[in-house]
Design an enzyme around this catalytic site. Structure first.
Site, PDB file in Angstrom:
ATOM      1  CG  ASP A   1      -6.950  -5.847  -1.481  1.00 60.98           C
ATOM      2  OD1 ASP A   1      -6.662  -4.638  -1.469  1.00 60.98           O
ATOM      3  OD2 ASP A   1      -7.458  -6.433  -0.507  1.00 60.98           O
TER       4      ASP A   1
ATOM      5  CG  ASN B   1      -2.746  -4.427  10.172  1.00 61.48           C
ATOM      6  OD1 ASN B   1      -1.678  -4.985  10.411  1.00 61.48           O
ATOM      7  ND2 ASN B   1      -2.849  -3.449   9.290  1.00 61.48           N
TER       8      ASN B   1
ATOM      9  CG  ASP C   1       4.023  -2.493   8.983  1.00 67.84           C
ATOM     10  OD1 ASP C   1       3.029  -2.282   8.272  1.00 67.84           O
ATOM     11  OD2 ASP C   1       4.478  -1.678   9.814  1.00 67.84           O
TER      12      ASP C   1
ATOM     13  CD  GLU D   1      -5.477  -3.526   2.321  1.00 73.51           C
ATOM     14  OE1 GLU D   1      -6.698  -3.614   2.494  1.00 73.51           O
ATOM     15  OE2 GLU D   1      -4.781  -2.557   2.716  1.00 73.51           O
TER      16      GLU D   1
END
Length: 482
Positions: free
Chosen positions: A369, A377, A386, A412
């Site tokens: 992770d 983000n 992305d 993620e």
């Protein structure tokens, strides 16, 4: 201009009907040639105004019809003015040159329109034309070659007419069974050719069977030629003439019922001729060799067409199989990272457990992770997030062994199958992946070694619990499940 062709058809059809009322004098010739020349002029004007592709070919086609109209006038001149009845006559030269040039022009148009190979359409055209050729040989060509009243030149002329008609018929058939645009101009042109050929064959068979058509019958047969001129002119005026000679994409067409019926009827002509001759000639078949050759030819052509159809089906099956494989591949790939997706992962993990059980080898599962991905983000935007996922997936995949499987499990979170290895190998592998993480980011991972008995769901649950332990311990580390 869009409706000009409709008005032209209405007015000229009325003129053709008026032709039936003309007496057998110069008035009849003037009306006939006026209608014919109007079709030539209308076609030239329409082709120029519509800026048709390959306009020079359509103008040449109109020139061929003008030659035929000149032949009609020459015939009327020596028949009406000079009172002569000649065969062959000067008019035959106009007719034959016009027909030969028309064949050459239509071949050029078809080569532009259908540049790609289409063996199926070509074979179908040959089958239909071959059946008509057999009729033409029995009733038109053979009698002309055996007519002792004709001179050598007369026989050549008599044979040339049905041969040219057969060539035009084959080109018409090729147009109809070929692919491409079927607009109004195409239909008008095809109907014009049908009308012209029908009138030509009607005159030929009337002469062969020595049938006196009479005044009305002669006018009716002449109206076939006149209607052809009208339809040619309307085709030129139609806006669809603009793209009629443009190259088209030949596609593999389905075998429709009307085409099947047409080909079936064509292949039945030879046996029907055989039965007819045997019936009317007391079981004698004067044209047995020609009919037998026609039957053999039709059989071989049908076999060739079936071969093309089988290959077409094979190509379509191969294409469908390839598309199915591509869809399967796409269905198991994550669109962003290109890694295996969760569906592929859920299919691969039980298979990997079965292999480990059968081979008696270790199997380790890791869940990765990206640390603080939401914060990344929020700070840099979703596009940057992305890009991070995509670059991280590519970097990690480059550091794996050939048998390892990395998948994007969701968001993620990533899952990794490590076959033939325990916790030590998994730790070394993850330590090798950690510095590959792009943009200075880190990841946490939970590792679980399969105990040889638990289900794939239980194994994943242990690795996922270990991941949360790693996060709780400060992230950027690997935790081993109990």
């Amino acid at each position: 201009m869009r409706s000009a062709w409709r008005w032209y058809v209405v007015i000229l059809v009325a003129a053709v009907l008026g032709y039936f009322r003309t007496p057998d004098t110069w008035l009849q010739t003037v009306v006939y040639d006026s209608i014919a020349v109007s079709g030539v002029i209308a076609m030239v004007i329409g082709v120029r105004r519509n800026r048709a592709e390959a306009a020079h070919l359509w103008i040449m086609f109109a020139g061929c019809k003008l030659l035929a109209a000149c032949g009609d006038f020459v015939y009327a001149w020596y028949a009406r003015h000079l009172g002569l009845s000649l065969y062959p006559a000067p008019a035959d030269g106009f007719y034959l040159v016009a027909g030969a040039c028309e064949v050459a022009v239509l071949v050029s148009i078809l080569r532009r329109r259908l540049p790609a190979r289409d063996p199926g359409g070509l074979i179908e055209a040959v089958i239909i034309t071959g059946s008509v050729s057999l009729i033409a040989w029995v009733y038109l060509l053979k009698p002309a070659t055996q007519d002792d009243e004709l001179t050598a030149v007369g026989r050549i002329v008599a044979i040339s007419y049905p041969i040219l008609d057969l060539l035009l018929f084959m080109l018409l058939t090729r147009m109809l069974v070929g692919g491409g645009m079927r607009n109004g101009a195409f239909r008008l042109l095809a109907c014009g050719m049908m009308s012209y050929l029908a009138a030509d064959y009607a005159w030929a068979f009337t002469d062969h069977f020595q049938f006196d058509a009479g005044t009305f019958g002669s006018h009716l047969l002449d109206s076939g030629y006149l209607l052809a001129f009208v339809l040619y002119g309307a085709a030129g005026l139609h806006p669809g003439i603009r793209d009629l000679a443009a190259p088209v994409q030949v596609t593999e067409r389905g075998f429709s019922r009307w085409r099947l019926a047409l080909l079936t009827g064509a292949t039945m002509i030879a046996p029907v001729l055989l039965a007819a001759q045997a019936w009317f000639d007391d079981n004698r078949v004067p044209d047995a060799q020609a009919i037998a050759g026609g039957c053999v030819g039709m059989f071989l052509l049908v076999v060739a067409r079936m071969t093309v159809l089988i290959r077409q089906v094979e190509r379509q099956a191969s294409k469908l199989e390839s598309q199915a494989e591509e869809l399967t591949e796409l269905a198991q790939r994550d669109t962003l990272t290109g890694l295996a997706n969760r569906r592929a992962w859920e299919q691969a993990l039980p298979l990997a457990l079965d292999h480990a059980r059968r081979d008696g080898t270790l199997l380790t599962l890791a869940v990765l992770d990206l640390d603080h991905f939401k914060r990344f983000n929020d700070q840099y935007g979703h596009q940057a997030g992305d890009r991070l996922l995509k670059e991280a997936a590519a970097a990690w995949a480059s550091g794996l062994r050939a048998g390892d499987l990395l998948a994007r499990y969701g968001g993620e979170e990533f899952a990794l199958i490590i076959p033939c290895g325990g916790s030590r190998l998994a730790a070394e592998l993850l330590d090798r992946l950690r510095p590959l993480t792009p943009s200075g980011q880190t990841f946490s991972a939970g590792v679980a070694v399969w105990d040889g008995q638990e289900s794939s769901e239980a194994l994943f649950a242990r690795a996922d619990a270990a991941l949360y332990e790693a996060k709780g311990a400060g992230r950027d580390r690997v935790a081993l499940a109990a």
